[in-house]
Design an enzyme around this catalytic site. Structure first.
Site, PDB file in Angstrom:
ATOM      1  N   ALA A  98     -10.618   6.765   1.521  1.00 31.76           N
ATOM      2  CA  ALA A  98      -9.559   5.939   0.950  1.00 31.76           C
ATOM      3  C   ALA A  98      -9.933   5.358  -0.408  1.00 31.76           C
ATOM      4  O   ALA A  98      -9.069   4.957  -1.165  1.00 31.76           O
ATOM      5  CB  ALA A  98      -9.223   4.797   1.913  1.00 31.76           C
ATOM      6  N   LYS A  99     -11.240   5.266  -0.693  1.00 32.90           N
ATOM      7  CA  LYS A  99     -11.748   4.750  -1.975  1.00 32.90           C
ATOM      8  C   LYS A  99     -11.152   3.390  -2.288  1.00 32.90           C
ATOM      9  O   LYS A  99     -10.747   3.109  -3.421  1.00 32.90           O
ATOM     10  CB  LYS A  99     -11.503   5.749  -3.104  1.00 32.90           C
ATOM     11  CG  LYS A  99     -12.149   7.120  -2.857  1.00 32.90           C
ATOM     12  CD  LYS A  99     -11.880   8.074  -3.997  1.00 32.90           C
ATOM     13  CE  LYS A  99     -12.538   9.431  -3.746  1.00 32.90           C
ATOM     14  NZ  LYS A  99     -11.881  10.184  -2.651  1.00 32.90           N
ATOM     15  N   ARG A 100     -11.135   2.500  -1.307  1.00 34.49           N
ATOM     16  CA  ARG A 100     -10.558   1.182  -1.496  1.00 34.49           C
ATOM     17  C   ARG A 100     -11.550   0.239  -2.186  1.00 34.49           C
ATOM     18  O   ARG A 100     -12.755   0.426  -2.133  1.00 34.49           O
ATOM     19  CB  ARG A 100     -10.133   0.591  -0.151  1.00 34.49           C
ATOM     20  CG  ARG A 100      -9.029   1.353   0.576  1.00 34.49           C
ATOM     21  CD  ARG A 100      -7.752   1.432  -0.252  1.00 34.49           C
ATOM     22  NE  ARG A 100      -6.590   1.733   0.575  1.00 34.49           N
ATOM     23  CZ  ARG A 100      -5.993   2.919   0.662  1.00 34.49           C
ATOM     24  NH1 ARG A 100      -6.455   3.934  -0.043  1.00 34.49           N
ATOM     25  NH2 ARG A 100      -4.936   3.103   1.431  1.00 34.49           N
TER      26      ARG A 100
END
Length: 278
Positions: A98-100
């Site tokens: 998700a690369k949050r």
């Protein structure tokens, strides 16, 4: 960096046990492309389930690219949940790609959203700094789950920012690696691995040894093998002497192969060989 004390067994120990049991460091990348996978969210879900059934036995984890599901709205989120559950039922660790990353309050909300069953690990963007990363690390350590922070990614444009030289010396991504090592140090457990790992692209094999030296306790999640041109035989330094020191994600080269099972098994064999000869 060596932590002052060994943390209780957490994600590192879980990861090490899974790699040993499966004799695999292969992560099955699930990012169904609607240009090749028709049928909307339901088509993506069915395609991913078939990929898990075919290639899963040669893999240790599945990495679900959130964007591939989010594009379908509510139906896509349902498909994501069902695919994640199917991967877990198949005995795979589940990584939400998700690369949050955001300010601390928002990072805490992201951690609550993703660091829960059936998800075992989450990719994060550390560019906002330590106060934004801390809620993720706290939640991961408390729940026995893992994180992979972007350090040196596999895309060609990564060099435009991540390879910038710093006035103090060294490169931007090297400083990120030092910070990741420090942030993750308290969670290093008996496996010698932290709950906070790093994403390092296979497309920059010349950086692998230096980054492993900067991050001796980080499990590395390595994209870029296969369709992007990375080679398993170049990845020996990534393992750091531990079978679970590096996981290699492959998506298109497996899920769209004529035989996903054979493609995954060939990569499994090549990676284990790279580890043993390192």
């Amino acid at each position: 960096m060596t932590p002052a004390a060994v943390a209780p067994d957490g994600f590192g120990a879980r990861l090490a046990a899974a790699v040993a049991q499966r004799a695999s460091q292969v992560v099955l990348g699930l990012d169904p492309d609607p240009r090749r996978v028709p049928g909307g969210a339901e088509g993506a879900r069915a395609f991913c389930r078939r990929a898990i059934a075919a290639a899963g036995p040669a893999c240790v984890a599945a990495k679900l690219q959130l964007a591939s599901f989010e594009r379908f709205g509510t139906a896509g989120w349902e498909a994501f949940e069902r695919v994640a559950a199917a991967a877990a039922d198949a005995g795979l660790l589940v990584i939400a790609d998700a690369k949050r990353g955001d300010v601390d309050v928002t990072s805490r909300a992201y951690a609550e959203a993703f660091l829960r069953p059936p998800i075992d690990a989450l990719t994060i963007n550390p560019s906002l700094g330590g106060d934004a990363v801390a809620p993720f690390v706290e939640a991961a350590a408390a729940s026995g789950r893992g994180l992979f922070a972007l350090v040196r990614t596999s895309n060609p444009g990564a060099a435009e920012l991540q390879d910038l030289p710093l006035a103090s010396g060294g490169l931007w991504h090297e400083e990120v690696a030092r910070l990741v090592a420090g942030w993750g140090a308290p969670s290093v457990d008996s496996s010698g691995l932290s709950c906070l790992g790093a994403v390092v692209g296979a497309t920059v094999p010349g950086r692998m040894a230096a980054l492993r030296e900067l991050m001796p306790h980080q499990p590395l999640l390595i994209p870029g093998v296969g369709a992007q041109g990375g080679r398993p035989e170049d990845l020996g330094p990534a393992f750091g002497g531990r079978a679970a020191g590096a996981l290699v994600s492959a998506s298109r080269s497996i899920i769209f192969a004529e035989s996903p099972r054979r493609a995954a098994e060939e990569l499994r064999t090549a990676l284990w060989s790279a580890f043993e000869s390192s």
